[in-house]
Design a protein around this motif. Structure first.
Motif, PDB file in Angstrom:
ATOM      1  N   UNK A   1     -58.023 101.801  36.529  1.00  0.00           N
ATOM      2  CA  UNK A   1     -59.207 102.923  36.092  1.00  0.00           C
ATOM      3  C   UNK A   1     -58.748 104.367  35.941  1.00  0.00           C
ATOM      4  N   UNK A   2     -57.995 104.745  37.062  1.00  0.00           N
ATOM      5  CA  UNK A   2     -57.600 105.947  37.052  1.00  0.00           C
ATOM      6  C   UNK A   2     -56.441 106.313  36.076  1.00  0.00           C
ATOM      7  N   UNK A   3     -55.434 105.191  35.695  1.00  0.00           N
ATOM      8  CA  UNK A   3     -54.520 105.367  34.754  1.00  0.00           C
ATOM      9  C   UNK A   3     -55.184 105.370  33.421  1.00  0.00           C
ATOM     10  N   UNK A   4     -56.020 104.731  33.298  1.00  0.00           N
ATOM     11  CA  UNK A   4     -56.845 104.669  32.002  1.00  0.00           C
ATOM     12  C   UNK A   4     -57.544 105.869  31.647  1.00  0.00           C
ATOM     13  N   UNK A   5     -58.194 106.378  32.512  1.00  0.00           N
ATOM     14  CA  UNK A   5     -58.549 107.846  32.324  1.00  0.00           C
ATOM     15  C   UNK A   5     -57.639 108.712  31.782  1.00  0.00           C
ATOM     16  N   UNK A   6     -56.395 108.762  32.544  1.00  0.00           N
ATOM     17  CA  UNK A   6     -55.346 109.680  32.020  1.00  0.00           C
ATOM     18  C   UNK A   6     -54.825 109.219  30.609  1.00  0.00           C
ATOM     19  N   UNK A   7     -54.545 108.165  30.331  1.00  0.00           N
ATOM     20  CA  UNK A   7     -54.405 107.612  28.958  1.00  0.00           C
ATOM     21  C   UNK A   7     -55.252 107.997  27.873  1.00  0.00           C
ATOM     22  N   UNK A   8     -56.628 107.740  28.255  1.00  0.00           N
ATOM     23  CA  UNK A   8     -57.531 107.980  27.094  1.00  0.00           C
ATOM     24  C   UNK A   8     -57.579 109.441  26.975  1.00  0.00           C
ATOM     25  N   UNK A   9     -57.566 110.279  27.675  1.00  0.00           N
ATOM     26  CA  UNK A   9     -57.559 111.944  27.543  1.00  0.00           C
ATOM     27  C   UNK A   9     -56.184 112.308  26.859  1.00  0.00           C
ATOM     28  N   UNK A  10     -55.227 111.504  26.788  1.00  0.00           N
ATOM     29  CA  UNK A  10     -53.874 111.937  25.921  1.00  0.00           C
ATOM     30  C   UNK A  10     -53.923 110.927  24.696  1.00  0.00           C
ATOM     31  N   UNK A  11     -55.036 110.389  24.401  1.00  0.00           N
ATOM     32  CA  UNK A  11     -55.262 109.568  23.093  1.00  0.00           C
ATOM     33  C   UNK A  11     -54.464 108.285  23.022  1.00  0.00           C
TER      34      UNK A  11
END
Length: 239
Positions: free
Chosen positions: A157-167
Motif C-alpha cells: 500500500x505504501x509503495x502504491x501510494x508513491x507510485x500513484x503520485x509519480x504517475x
C-alpha cells in the motif's frame, strides 16, 4: 380494568428486570474480557521469563487460580495458546507499524523497518521461539502467517501510494512487497536457527538492508521506475 392494569404493571416490571439482567450480563462480559487480558499478559511475561515451553500449570500458579477456574476464561488449551500467540503478534505489529510510513529515503525507510523487525527478535527470543515464526509461511492460515501477510500488504500500500503520485498506476507491486517480507523473514529465521554465530547482528543488519534495497530497486526498474537514493519518499506523495 383492574386486570388489564395489573398486566401492564407486570409487563413493566418484567421489562425492568430484563434491562437489569442485561446490564449485569454486560458488566460480567467486560469483567471476563479484562480478566482474560490480564491472564494473557501474565502468560506472555512467563514465557519471556521462563522460556518458550509454556505450561498452563505455571500460569494458574502465577495467577493464584486452580487450573479448572483458569479454563473458564478460555475454551481449551489450544484456544489459550492461540490467544497468547495473537497477543504476542499484536505487540510485535505495534512496534513495526510506525516504521512503515516511509518518512525518509528508500534506504532510510528500508533500514527502519528491518531494524525494528530485528530489534524485536533480538529483544524477545523466547516469544519469537514460542510463536514459531520460522515454521509458518505466508499462506498457512496461522496467526503468524496473517501478520506476515499484513506486513506485505501494508508495504505494498505504501509503495502504491508513491507510485500513484509519480504517475505509475495499477503496478503489480504486491509480489515485490511479498518478496521483501519473505526474504527478510527467511534470513532472520536461519540466523536464529544457526545460533547467531556465523554472522554478527551488525553484519546481518547491513546484509538485510543492502539486499532489500537491491530487491526493491530491481523490482521498481522492472516497472520502469527509478527513485534517487537521496529522494525523501514523502516529497513524492501528492497531498
Amino acid at each position: 380494568m383492574a386486570h388489564s392494569r395489573t398486566r401492564r404493571d407486570s409487563k413493566s416490571r418484567t421489562e425492568t428486570v430484563d434491562v437489569a439482567t442485561d446490564g449485569r450480563s454486560t458488566r460480567w462480559d467486560e469483567h471476563r474480557a479484562q480478566r482474560q487480558g490480564e491472564l494473557l499478559d501474565a502468560a506472555v511475561s512467563l514465557i519471556e521469563a521462563e522460556g518458550p515451553r509454556f505450561r498452563v500449570g505455571r500460569l494458574a500458579e502465577h495467577a493464584g487460580l486452580p487450573r479448572s477456574v483458569l479454563y473458564r476464561h478460555f475454551k481449551d488449551r489450544a484456544g489459550l495458546e492461540r490467544l497468547i500467540r495473537r497477543r504476542v503478534v499484536d505487540a510485535f505489529m505495534r512496534q513495526l507499524e510506525p516504521t512503515m510510513r516511509f518518512e525518509g529515503t528508500v534506504a532510510e525507510s528500508t533500514r527502519q523497518v528491518i531494524n525494528a523487525y530485528l530489534d524485536w527478535v533480538v529483544s524477545h527470543p523466547s516469544l519469537y521461539a514460542y510463536v514459531g515464526v520460522g515454521t509458518h509461511s505466508l499462506s498457512d492460515g496461522s496467526v503468524v502467517a496473517d501478520a506476515k501477510t499484513a506486513i506485505a500488504r501494508t508495504l505494498a500500500d505504501r509503495f502504491r501510494e508513491v507510485l500513484d503520485s509519480i504517475g505509475v498506476h495499477d503496478a503489480p507491486i504486491m509480489p515485490i512487497a511479498t518478496g521483501l517480507v519473505g526474504f527478510v523473514d527467511a534470513t532472520v529465521n536461519q540466523w536464529v536457527a544457526d545460533g547467531q554465530e556465523a554472522t554478527s547482528e551488525g553484519e546481518l543488519r547491513e546484509i538485510l538492508v543492502l539486499a532489500a534495497e537491491a530487491i526493491l530497486e530491481s523490482g521498481l526498474a522492472y516497472l520502469g521506475v527509478r527513485i534517487p537514493p537521496d529522494q525523501p519518499l514523502k516529497d513524492l506523495l501528492v497531498p
